[in-house]
Design a protein around this motif. Sequence first.
Motif, PDB file in Angstrom:
ATOM      1  N   VAL A 327     -19.398  -9.281  94.530  1.00  0.00           N
ATOM      2  CA  VAL A 327     -19.352 -10.742  94.449  1.00  0.00           C
ATOM      3  C   VAL A 327     -19.793 -11.329  95.787  1.00  0.00           C
ATOM      4  N   GLY A 328     -20.609 -12.381  95.721  1.00  0.00           N
ATOM      5  CA  GLY A 328     -21.063 -13.048  96.929  1.00  0.00           C
ATOM      6  C   GLY A 328     -22.419 -12.596  97.430  1.00  0.00           C
ATOM      7  N   GLN A 329     -22.959 -11.497  96.908  1.00  0.00           N
ATOM      8  CA  GLN A 329     -24.285 -11.065  97.334  1.00  0.00           C
ATOM      9  C   GLN A 329     -25.334 -12.041  96.816  1.00  0.00           C
ATOM     10  N   ALA A 364     -30.047 -16.883  93.912  1.00  0.00           N
ATOM     11  CA  ALA A 364     -28.844 -16.777  93.096  1.00  0.00           C
ATOM     12  C   ALA A 364     -27.774 -15.996  93.841  1.00  0.00           C
ATOM     13  N   VAL A 365     -26.532 -16.223  93.452  1.00  0.00           N
ATOM     14  CA  VAL A 365     -25.405 -15.530  94.061  1.00  0.00           C
ATOM     15  C   VAL A 365     -24.531 -14.944  92.957  1.00  0.00           C
ATOM     16  N   LEU A 366     -24.045 -13.722  93.170  1.00  0.00           N
ATOM     17  CA  LEU A 366     -23.184 -13.086  92.180  1.00  0.00           C
ATOM     18  C   LEU A 366     -21.792 -13.710  92.220  1.00  0.00           C
ATOM     19  N   ILE A 367     -21.301 -14.084  91.058  1.00  0.00           N
ATOM     20  CA  ILE A 367     -19.971 -14.703  90.980  1.00  0.00           C
ATOM     21  C   ILE A 367     -18.972 -13.834  90.219  1.00  0.00           C
ATOM     22  N   GLU A 368     -19.461 -12.874  89.455  1.00  0.00           N
ATOM     23  CA  GLU A 368     -18.563 -11.966  88.732  1.00  0.00           C
ATOM     24  C   GLU A 368     -19.294 -10.645  88.521  1.00  0.00           C
ATOM     25  N   VAL A 369     -18.681  -9.555  88.965  1.00  0.00           N
ATOM     26  CA  VAL A 369     -19.317  -8.240  88.885  1.00  0.00           C
ATOM     27  C   VAL A 369     -18.497  -7.332  87.989  1.00  0.00           C
ATOM     28  N   GLN A 370     -19.145  -6.763  86.981  1.00  0.00           N
ATOM     29  CA  GLN A 370     -18.524  -5.775  86.116  1.00  0.00           C
ATOM     30  C   GLN A 370     -19.152  -4.414  86.403  1.00  0.00           C
ATOM     31  N   ARG A 485     -13.917 -19.954  94.393  1.00  0.00           N
ATOM     32  CA  ARG A 485     -13.713 -18.758  93.583  1.00  0.00           C
ATOM     33  C   ARG A 485     -14.612 -17.636  94.096  1.00  0.00           C
ATOM     34  N   TYR A 486     -14.090 -16.438  94.101  1.00  0.00           N
ATOM     35  CA  TYR A 486     -14.841 -15.260  94.520  1.00  0.00           C
ATOM     36  C   TYR A 486     -14.718 -14.223  93.420  1.00  0.00           C
ATOM     37  N   GLY A 487     -15.411 -14.501  92.335  1.00  0.00           N
ATOM     38  CA  GLY A 487     -15.273 -13.670  91.158  1.00  0.00           C
ATOM     39  C   GLY A 487     -14.025 -14.051  90.392  1.00  0.00           C
ATOM     40  N   LEU A 488     -13.820 -13.387  89.279  1.00  0.00           N
ATOM     41  CA  LEU A 488     -12.691 -13.735  88.413  1.00  0.00           C
ATOM     42  C   LEU A 488     -11.355 -13.428  89.073  1.00  0.00           C
ATOM     43  N   GLY A 489     -11.311 -12.359  89.875  1.00  0.00           N
ATOM     44  CA  GLY A 489     -10.038 -11.965  90.476  1.00  0.00           C
ATOM     45  C   GLY A 489      -9.991 -12.180  91.967  1.00  0.00           C
ATOM     46  N   GLY A 490     -10.735 -13.132  92.477  1.00  0.00           N
ATOM     47  CA  GLY A 490     -10.762 -13.312  93.923  1.00  0.00           C
ATOM     48  C   GLY A 490     -10.878 -14.755  94.341  1.00  0.00           C
TER      49      GLY A 490
END
Length: 795
Positions: A327-329, A364-370, A485-490
């Motif tokens: 997340v954040g990259q 673009a920036v990643l907001i949720e990583v699976q 927000r830093y992803g769903l859990g951050g």
Amino acid sequence: MALSRQELIDHEHALKDAVSEFLTFSSYSLFFPRTGEDPFEAGARAEPEFRKEDGELFLPLVLRGELLGYFVARGVRLAAPKVAPRYVMALASAALERIVLEKRVITDPLTGLSNREFFLSELTRSIEQVQDCLHTGACSAKPLNMELPSFSGTFGVIFIDLDNFRRVCERYGYLIGDDIVGEVGRMIRMVCPKHVTASRFANDKFAVLLPDAKPKACFQLAEVIRAGIAKLSFVDEITQDIIRISASVGYVNYPQAMEGPQFRREPAEQARVLLQKARRAVSTAKDLGRDRIFAFADILQKGGKVVEMLPMGRMAVSLGANVGARVGQRFLVSSPKSGGLATAQLTEDERLSGRYPTVYKGEAVLIEVQEEMAFAELLHVSDPSLSVSAGDRLRLVAEHESIFEPADEDGPRKDQENGIFAYRDFVAHVEKDRQSRERFGLTLVRMLDELGDQPGSFQSFMDSMARKLTGLARSLFGEETVAGRYGLGGLILYQPGISEQDLREKVLELEALASRQLDMEIAVGGAAYPYLNFRRTDMMDNCRKALEHAVLLPKPCVAVFDSVSLNLSADRHFTDGDIYGAVEEYKLSLLADEKNLLSRNSLGICYAQLGRLAEARKEFETVLAHDKTDAMALYNLGWANHRLGKFKEARTAYEKCLKHDPAHIFSMIRLGNLAERDEDLEAAEQWYSKAGEVPGGDRLVLRSLARVHLGRGDQQQCREYLHLALNANHNDDHAMHMLATMYLDMGEDPQVAEVLARQCAALRPDKDDYWETLVRSLLEQGKDEEAQKVRGRAS
């Protein structure tokens, strides 16, 4: 299925063991018939010969009518010298049949390559070797000397998948498909060096294991294989169509491609994880157009693509946690044609060619990583008319490398209910505000709790936790704190005006409050500006490193970017083979905390790897000035002095190391080396034997013990230890070279020495003495012209 001379030499020890069950002898060697003689005619008239006066028995090694060579046993006494040799010869042939049977079990019959099961076993064995190497500290960026088994602590796996192979089989038939697979296998077998394990992994897929290989070596061999496959052509006898094929190739390096939890798996499971990563690299190569090579390490950097566009400027992308996405990259988004080949036909005889210009549509920036994929938001758009669409490519960039201007102040919007920005808007707000701040802090919070029995959905639970955490953070850091927000859990927090000391104290309080008031386990990583010579734009990356540091800690999982965080980052550079990058980060770590002894030790090791031994010794001495009992520094100091020729100081350091760590294998081996230098073979053997009794030391001392017995003139025992060393590591080039030299010095068959010397030179082409041994073996066979060519290549 036959045995080559190389394979016979590889199984020399097994053949000796088999013969020794029926025959007592004091020494032995192999001997090959001269070239030019028909091996089947020679096999038909082959007879054993016993020379009673010399105690020598010449056993022809005949396999299915073909004479492969001779097994020469010395010191033989036979009760029935006229009858026994024939029986022993028949038993030797039975031993050859057993070796062939073992070969058949591990060989793919269509291609002659290794089969899947053998490849997996060799891959697992290689992982075990690297793990032993890492645990004992024996690995290095480059081989250092001949005293210890040279092993770089890394290897590569190449995976090859033929393009459109099913379509070819469906059109021309599966018999043609078998012909293609068989020819590809033969080509791979031809171009791969002897020490490489090449296999037919499944159907039209192949895998290659490269011992001691860095990424550059993997790419070079992968390109040879790809180009070789592209040159192959086949003719369909029915339609007379010419069939051409291509292959997509991916490669991965161990341990660079593995991550923390993956190292805790069993070696066999790690082998399958590594293969999955190599196949992921192949998939990326196919996505980018087939007939190309891609490294797993490059997928995150330049192998991502937009899979689907979603509402509100969001998108699904092909990068997941399994390729290192976080997340954040940030990524630049470009047209799939960017940089691709463009051609235009003007007339029958004239064609224009070039490459499409790179067109960046946005960032673009990643907001949720699976695990397999991620979701991103557009931060910036270059031109509204250039809309981002599925298939667009992604290129990873650092924050300070962005080619877009920060958003306007009016742009960012936050949730009215909880005052938390979406990550995109958080970045837009912070980018502008931090320019006017003399000091500020960034904090990343990762929620470690899972939903469990909580009511409602995971999304709503995490939203609720984020709101509560934000409330706690503002009560600690002040109302100026900006949350995103830093992803769903951050959660990410920006604290303007905070000092490093205050940040360090308050993140600990935040973790304690979250545990006490919210019953929530969190990991917290923070970074403060200013810090050393880092720029404002470096703070986000520093904050991520601090979070990675925090996750490794026991409770409380809290870290503020500091000397230890830099040490961990430098360790990653070292593992990746980037010694210069590691040196810079270790220096920064020491600039932050000159008492960080682990960083100083590691910096000294890097200097030693670069050949800067005086600087390395100075670092180890500095460590010992702070802690005289540091076993690592004592051994490293001894090693540096050893290589500088200061043998007395080296011996003192090794002995002190053993005083504080009695089971330190390498200090024992080095003391054995010094005893050998002083021609005290009895003391050397004692040190090596003592090291061999320590778990993990048995395979490390075999070559050293061989050298001791050679010094005593006991060639037979020396050969035994060398064969054991090659059984432990069949790519031990030093053991092979010792065997080759022994064959020449003892006046035995130079053809055996030639085979061994060729393999040594293939493993280590930089070693001049390997080439000289090869030249010597050729000259003793009268191959003067070939010897001259080899000497020219070596020079």
